[in-house]
Design a protein around this motif. Sequence first.
Motif, mmCIF file in Angstrom:
data_model
loop_
_atom_site.group_PDB
_atom_site.id
_atom_site.type_symbol
_atom_site.label_atom_id
_atom_site.label_comp_id
_atom_site.label_asym_id
_atom_site.label_seq_id
_atom_site.Cartn_x
_atom_site.Cartn_y
_atom_site.Cartn_z
ATOM 1 N N GLU A 10 -33.808 36.733 -17.505
ATOM 2 C CA GLU A 10 -34.653 37.393 -18.508
ATOM 3 C C GLU A 10 -34.743 38.893 -18.251
ATOM 4 O OE1 GLU A 10 -38.458 35.476 -18.266
ATOM 5 O OE2 GLU A 10 -37.696 33.577 -19.072
ATOM 6 N N LEU A 11 -34.767 39.274 -16.982
ATOM 7 C CA LEU A 11 -34.861 40.687 -16.615
ATOM 8 C C LEU A 11 -33.523 41.407 -16.746
ATOM 9 C CD1 LEU A 11 -37.173 40.400 -13.477
ATOM 10 C CD2 LEU A 11 -37.774 41.429 -15.684
ATOM 11 N N GLY A 12 -32.475 40.660 -17.070
ATOM 12 C CA GLY A 12 -31.162 41.263 -17.294
ATOM 13 C C GLY A 12 -30.296 41.402 -16.057
ATOM 14 N N PHE A 13 -30.676 40.746 -14.962
ATOM 15 C CA PHE A 13 -29.851 40.780 -13.763
ATOM 16 C C PHE A 13 -28.720 39.782 -13.912
ATOM 17 C CE2 PHE A 13 -34.050 42.046 -11.936
ATOM 18 C CZ PHE A 13 -33.703 43.359 -11.683
ATOM 19 N N THR A 14 -27.525 40.192 -13.545
ATOM 20 C CA THR A 14 -26.361 39.328 -13.633
ATOM 21 C C THR A 14 -26.239 38.512 -12.352
ATOM 22 O OG1 THR A 14 -25.224 40.929 -15.018
ATOM 23 C CG2 THR A 14 -23.858 39.268 -13.944
ATOM 24 N N ILE A 15 -26.259 37.215 -12.496
ATOM 25 C CA ILE A 15 -26.037 36.322 -11.356
ATOM 26 C C ILE A 15 -24.551 36.003 -11.357
ATOM 27 C CG2 ILE A 15 -26.563 34.095 -10.305
ATOM 28 C CD1 ILE A 15 -29.280 34.237 -11.807
ATOM 29 N N ILE A 16 -23.839 36.552 -10.372
ATOM 30 C CA ILE A 16 -22.394 36.339 -10.354
ATOM 31 C C ILE A 16 -21.997 35.137 -9.499
ATOM 32 C CG2 ILE A 16 -21.768 38.702 -10.938
ATOM 33 C CD1 ILE A 16 -21.260 39.233 -8.000
ATOM 34 N N GLU A 17 -22.909 34.687 -8.650
ATOM 35 C CA GLU A 17 -22.603 33.529 -7.820
ATOM 36 C C GLU A 17 -23.892 32.781 -7.497
ATOM 37 O OE1 GLU A 17 -20.919 32.999 -3.347
ATOM 38 O OE2 GLU A 17 -19.821 34.393 -4.636
ATOM 39 N N MET A 18 -23.825 31.441 -7.549
ATOM 40 C CA MET A 18 -24.973 30.618 -7.202
ATOM 41 C C MET A 18 -24.489 29.472 -6.329
ATOM 42 S SD MET A 18 -27.890 28.736 -9.593
ATOM 43 C CE MET A 18 -27.582 29.850 -10.887
ATOM 44 N N ASP A 19 -25.000 29.411 -5.103
ATOM 45 C CA ASP A 19 -24.594 28.399 -4.120
ATOM 46 C C ASP A 19 -23.082 28.306 -3.988
ATOM 47 O OD1 ASP A 19 -27.065 27.707 -3.143
ATOM 48 O OD2 ASP A 19 -27.403 26.136 -4.618
ATOM 49 N N GLY A 20 -22.441 29.452 -3.910
ATOM 50 C CA GLY A 20 -21.007 29.507 -3.694
ATOM 51 C C GLY A 20 -20.163 29.302 -4.938
ATOM 52 N N VAL A 21 -20.798 29.032 -6.068
ATOM 53 C CA VAL A 21 -20.074 28.811 -7.315
ATOM 54 C C VAL A 21 -20.096 30.110 -8.123
ATOM 55 C CG1 VAL A 21 -19.993 27.503 -9.469
ATOM 56 C CG2 VAL A 21 -20.701 26.362 -7.351
#
Length: 161
Positions: free
Chosen positions: A68-79
């Motif tokens: 929502e804040l516009g931060f890009t999550i490029i990886e989550m738990d190695g994925v």
Amino acid sequence: MRINLVLELLDVPGQLVKILEPISMLGANLITIIHKRDYKSDNGKVPVQLTLEGEQESLKKVVNRFEELGFTIIEMDGVIKKEKITTILFGHIVDQDLKDTMDRINDLESANIVGFDIKLDGEEKSTALINIEADVGNKQIVFDRIEEIAGEKNLLVINEV
């Protein structure tokens, strides 16, 4: 439960603090943070690695809040969640409504232009280098859209391999 995230932040004052606020507010704990300020991506952003701990629902709320804040999550738990795509357009790019070209690429739900560099050569044809961030697995969808737009506007496309 623990979750490992890699986010991309703008390299401006206050961004790191901005990602820390939702963590405690939403009931999660920060275990580790690695802020690699010396490394910047093609779009000028800095990767930040976080390890968070908390109830599954709290962690979901934190991830949703980051988005929502516009931060890009490029990886989550190695994925890997996002991939970078680079393409080049060549032709009368400006004459063919540059804004329309960019808007039509950005209209894809799974992709956003994060960098656009154009080299103008007077009245001659110009070259545009486009950097796109897309959800993993959507590269062909992005390439298809670019090919469609380029075909309509008589532009040459050079896609990455």
